[in-house]
Design an enzyme around this catalytic site. Structure first.
Site, PDB file in Angstrom:
ATOM      1  N   TYR A   1       5.588  31.604  28.622  1.00  0.00           N
ATOM      2  CA  TYR A   1       4.214  31.493  28.114  1.00  0.00           C
ATOM      3  C   TYR A   1       3.207  31.593  29.236  1.00  0.00           C
ATOM      4  O   TYR A   1       2.127  32.199  29.152  1.00  0.00           O
ATOM      5  CB  TYR A   1       4.036  29.937  27.550  1.00  0.00           C
ATOM      6  CG  TYR A   1       2.723  29.415  27.520  1.00  0.00           C
ATOM      7  CD1 TYR A   1       1.743  29.884  26.319  1.00  0.00           C
ATOM      8  CD2 TYR A   1       2.271  28.295  28.036  1.00  0.00           C
ATOM      9  CE1 TYR A   1       0.527  29.349  26.410  1.00  0.00           C
ATOM     10  CE2 TYR A   1       0.959  27.900  27.941  1.00  0.00           C
ATOM     11  CZ  TYR A   1       0.268  28.646  27.296  1.00  0.00           C
ATOM     12  OH  TYR A   1      -1.248  28.182  27.281  1.00  0.00           O
TER      13      TYR A   1
ATOM     14  N   LYS B   1       0.109  34.295  29.797  1.00  0.00           N
ATOM     15  CA  LYS B   1      -1.448  34.247  30.115  1.00  0.00           C
ATOM     16  C   LYS B   1      -1.978  34.783  31.378  1.00  0.00           C
ATOM     17  O   LYS B   1      -2.919  35.395  31.278  1.00  0.00           O
ATOM     18  CB  LYS B   1      -1.658  32.724  30.050  1.00  0.00           C
ATOM     19  CG  LYS B   1      -1.805  31.838  28.863  1.00  0.00           C
ATOM     20  CD  LYS B   1      -2.746  32.106  27.858  1.00  0.00           C
ATOM     21  CE  LYS B   1      -2.728  31.746  26.530  1.00  0.00           C
ATOM     22  NZ  LYS B   1      -3.629  32.218  25.656  1.00  0.00           N
TER      23      LYS B   1
ATOM     24  N   SER C   1      -4.995  29.593  30.634  1.00  0.00           N
ATOM     25  CA  SER C   1      -4.779  28.051  30.698  1.00  0.00           C
ATOM     26  C   SER C   1      -4.367  27.719  32.151  1.00  0.00           C
ATOM     27  O   SER C   1      -4.073  28.488  33.084  1.00  0.00           O
ATOM     28  CB  SER C   1      -3.347  27.704  29.939  1.00  0.00           C
ATOM     29  OG  SER C   1      -2.566  26.716  30.314  1.00  0.00           O
TER      30      SER C   1
HETATM   31  C1  UD1 Z   1       1.304  21.709  28.223  1.00  0.00           C
HETATM   32  C2  UD1 Z   1       2.019  22.941  27.727  1.00  0.00           C
HETATM   33  C3  UD1 Z   1       1.247  24.012  28.605  1.00  0.00           C
HETATM   34  C4  UD1 Z   1      -0.183  24.174  28.315  1.00  0.00           C
HETATM   35  C5  UD1 Z   1      -0.745  23.008  28.997  1.00  0.00           C
HETATM   36  C6  UD1 Z   1      -2.334  23.091  28.640  1.00  0.00           C
HETATM   37  C7  UD1 Z   1       4.326  22.341  27.561  1.00  0.00           C
HETATM   38  C8  UD1 Z   1       5.440  22.088  28.262  1.00  0.00           C
HETATM   39  N1  UD1 Z   1       3.016  22.351  28.392  1.00  0.00           N
HETATM   40  O1  UD1 Z   1       1.179  21.241  29.866  1.00  0.00           O
HETATM   41  O2  UD1 Z   1       1.715  25.045  28.008  1.00  0.00           O
HETATM   42  O3  UD1 Z   1      -0.500  25.463  29.106  1.00  0.00           O
HETATM   43  O4  UD1 Z   1      -0.212  21.743  28.208  1.00  0.00           O
HETATM   44  O5  UD1 Z   1      -2.531  23.044  27.471  1.00  0.00           O
HETATM   45  O6  UD1 Z   1       4.090  22.658  26.457  1.00  0.00           O
HETATM   46  N2  UD1 Z   1       5.428  14.075  29.585  1.00  0.00           N
HETATM   47  C9  UD1 Z   1       6.215  13.003  29.613  1.00  0.00           C
HETATM   48  N3  UD1 Z   1       6.782  12.383  28.588  1.00  0.00           N
HETATM   49  C10 UD1 Z   1       6.644  13.313  27.215  1.00  0.00           C
HETATM   50  C11 UD1 Z   1       5.879  14.339  27.338  1.00  0.00           C
HETATM   51  C12 UD1 Z   1       5.135  14.612  28.505  1.00  0.00           C
HETATM   52  O7  UD1 Z   1       6.284  12.249  30.659  1.00  0.00           O
HETATM   53  O8  UD1 Z   1       7.068  12.684  26.109  1.00  0.00           O
HETATM   54  C13 UD1 Z   1       4.712  14.444  31.125  1.00  0.00           C
HETATM   55  C14 UD1 Z   1       5.046  15.794  31.323  1.00  0.00           C
HETATM   56  O9  UD1 Z   1       6.254  15.895  32.149  1.00  0.00           O
HETATM   57  C15 UD1 Z   1       3.929  16.303  32.001  1.00  0.00           C
HETATM   58  C16 UD1 Z   1       2.454  15.510  31.456  1.00  0.00           C
HETATM   59  O10 UD1 Z   1       3.376  14.226  30.499  1.00  0.00           O
HETATM   60  O11 UD1 Z   1       3.963  16.005  33.384  1.00  0.00           O
HETATM   61  C17 UD1 Z   1       1.969  16.450  30.514  1.00  0.00           C
HETATM   62  O12 UD1 Z   1       2.720  16.993  29.404  1.00  0.00           O
HETATM   63  P1  UD1 Z   1       2.046  17.863  28.183  1.00  0.00           P
HETATM   64  O13 UD1 Z   1       1.313  17.038  27.445  1.00  0.00           O
HETATM   65  O14 UD1 Z   1       3.300  18.269  27.701  1.00  0.00           O
HETATM   66  O15 UD1 Z   1       1.491  18.999  29.091  1.00  0.00           O
HETATM   67  P2  UD1 Z   1       1.682  20.092  30.073  1.00  0.00           P
HETATM   68  O16 UD1 Z   1       3.277  20.010  30.265  1.00  0.00           O
HETATM   69  O17 UD1 Z   1       0.927  19.513  31.279  1.00  0.00           O
END
Ligand code: UD1
Length: 362
Positions: A165, A169, A140
C-alpha cells in the site's frame, strides 16, 4: 464596489463542480460535506466496493439536497469520460478512490497496483483530454516509511515503503510528478495543470451530526470505541518495545473534518493561482503532535469517562515506531491548521459508536 466584486468572484468560485472519486468513502464523504458547505458542487464517484449507497443517502439527508452520484470504477475509462461529458465544466478533481489496508495489500499486491495506480493513470488521461486542470491527490504519511527525523517535513527523505500500500502511494506521487514534467514537452500551447498532494496523517472521528462511516475496521480508533462499548473484551496494544518514550507507537491523529477542510483550502488555493501554469506541491496534513497508543487510551478514558481494558501484545508487521507531522507549509501556503483537539476528536469518535449502537448497525 470592491466588496461587491469580491462577493461576485467568490459566488462564481463557489459554483464550481468538483469531482470527488471515492466520494462515499470515509474521508471522501466527510470532504463532500466540507465542499458543499464551502459552496462547491461535489460530483461523487464511487464503485461502492468498500462503501455503500447509504452513505450517499445520508449525505443527501444531512445536506438537504440531491447529489450527483455515479457508481463507477475509476479504472473504467469509458465511464470516466462519460461523467466528464455529462457533467460538463468540472473544475477540478479530488482523487480519494484507492485501497488502503496494509495487511490486505501484502496479500493482494496486484489488486492494489491495479486499483491505486491504473486508476490514477486513467484519471490523468481523462482530465487532460477533457481539459480539467486541477487535482488534489490523497497521499499518506506512509510514504515516509520509518523516517529518521521527527517531525517529518515535506522534504524529509522517503524511506523504502513498509507495505505494498505504501509503495502504491510513493509510486502515485511519482506518477503525478512524471506527468507534470512531461507537460514541459508540450509545445503547441502552454499546459495548464496544477496538482496538490496531501499527505494525510491518521484521521479519526466522524462528523458529529451526519451519519457517516468512521475509520477502517482494524484501525486503532475503531478498536478503542469497540472495546469501550464492550464489543471486544480488550484492546491489544501492538508492542511496547519500540524506541519511543513509553515503548508504544506514536502517530499524529487528526479529526477527519479538519482533514476535509484541508481539501477545501487546497482547491481554493489551486483555483486562485494563475492559469497557464503546471506544477505539483505537497503538504503534510496532521496536527503536528504525536501521541502514543497508551496516551490515546488515557485521553480516551478521560474525554469520555469510559474505561478501556487493554493488554500488551506482539508488534504488528508493517508498523513504524513513530511518525508525526510538521505542518508549517500547509499553514503558511494554504492557510490551513487543525482546529480540533484530541479530546474532542475522541469524544466525536465515541459519539459515532453510540449512534451506531442505537441504530443497531455495524
Ligand atoms: C493506518 C494504515 C495506513 C494508513 C494510515 C493513515 C494500517 C496498518 N495502516 O496507519 O495504511 O496510511 O493509517 O491513514 O492499516 N494499534 C494497536 N492496536 C490496535 C490497532 C492499532 O496498538 O488494535 C496501534 C498500531 O500499532 C499503530 C497505531 O495503533 O501504532 C495506529 O494504528 P492504525 O490506526 O491502524 O493506523 P496506522 O497503522 O498508523
Amino acid at each position: 464596489m470592491n466588496e461587491l466584486r469580491e462577493i461576485l468572484a467568490s459566488n462564481n468560485q463557489k459554483m464550481k463542480k468538483i469531482l470527488v472519486t471515492g466520494g462515499a468513502g470515509y474521508i471522501g464523504s466527510h470532504t463532500v460535506i466540507a465542499l458543499a458547505e464551502a459552496g462547491y458542487e461535489p460530483i461523487l464517484i464511487d464503485n461502492l466496493v468498500k462503501s455503500s449507497k447509504n452513505i450517499v443517502t445520508n449525505l443527501e439527508k444531512y445536506l438537504g439536497r440531491k447529489l450527483a452520484f455515479y457508481q463507477i470504477d475509476c479504472n473504467d475509462k469509458a465511464a470516466m469520460y462519460q461523467v466528464f461529458t455529462q457533467e460538463k465544466e468540472i473544475a477540478g478533481v479530488i482523487h480519494f478512490a484507492a485501497y488502503r489496508e496494509v495487511g490486505e495489500s501484502a496479500k493482494k499486491p496486484l489488486l492494489y497496483y491495479t486499483n491505486n495506480l491504473n486508476s490514477l493513470a486513467v484519471l490523468l488521461e481523462v482530465m487532460e483530454k477533457q481539459g480539467c486542470p486541477l487535482l488534489v491527490f490523497s497521499s499518506s504519511c506512509t510514504v515516509y516509511g520509518q523516517a529518521t527525523q521527527m517531525p517529518v517535513t515535506e522534504q524529509t527523505p522517503m524511506q523504502p515503503a513498509e507495505s505494498v500500500y505504501g509503495n502504491s502511494k510513493q509510486i502515485s506521487e511519482e506518477m503525478i510528478h512524471d506527468y507534470v514534467r512531461s507537460l514541459s514537452f508540450v509545445t503547441e500551447q502552454t499546459p495548464d495543470f496544477r496538482a496538490i498532494i496531501l499527505r494525510y496523517f491518521n484521521p479519526i472521528a466522524s462528523h458529529p451530526q451526519a451519519d457517516l462511516s468512521m475509520g477502517y475496521p482494524n484501525d486503532l480508533i475503531r478498536m478503542l470505541v469497540a472495546t469501550a462499548a464492550g464489543e471486544r473484551e480488550k484492546l491489544i496494544v501492538f508492542g511496547n518495545d519500540y524506541p519511543t518514550y513509553d515503548g508504544t507507537c506514536i502517530r499524529d491523529y487528526l479529526h477527519v473534518m479538519d482533514l476535509a477542510e484541508a481539501h477545501v483550502k487546497s482547491l481554493d488555493y489551486l483555483i486562485q493561482q494563475p492559469t497557464h501554469e503546471y506544477w505539483v506541491r505537497t503538504f503534510n496534513i496532521g496536527t503536528g503532535k504525536g501521541n502514543s497508543v497508551l496516551e490515546m487510551i488515557r485521553t480516551f478514558e478521560q474525554a469520555t469517562g469510559q474505561s478501556l481494558p487493554y493488554e500488551i501484545g506482539q508488534r504488528r508487521i508493517g508498523d513504524v515506531a513513530e511518525v508525526y507531522a510538521n505542518t508549517d507549509q500547509a499553514q503558511k501556503v494554504l492557510g490551513w491548521k487543525a482546529k480540533y483537539d484530541l479530546a474532542t476528536s475522541l469524544q466525536h469518535s465515541w459519539q459515532w459508536q453510540l449512534r451506531k449502537q442505537q441504530k443497531g448497525t455495524t
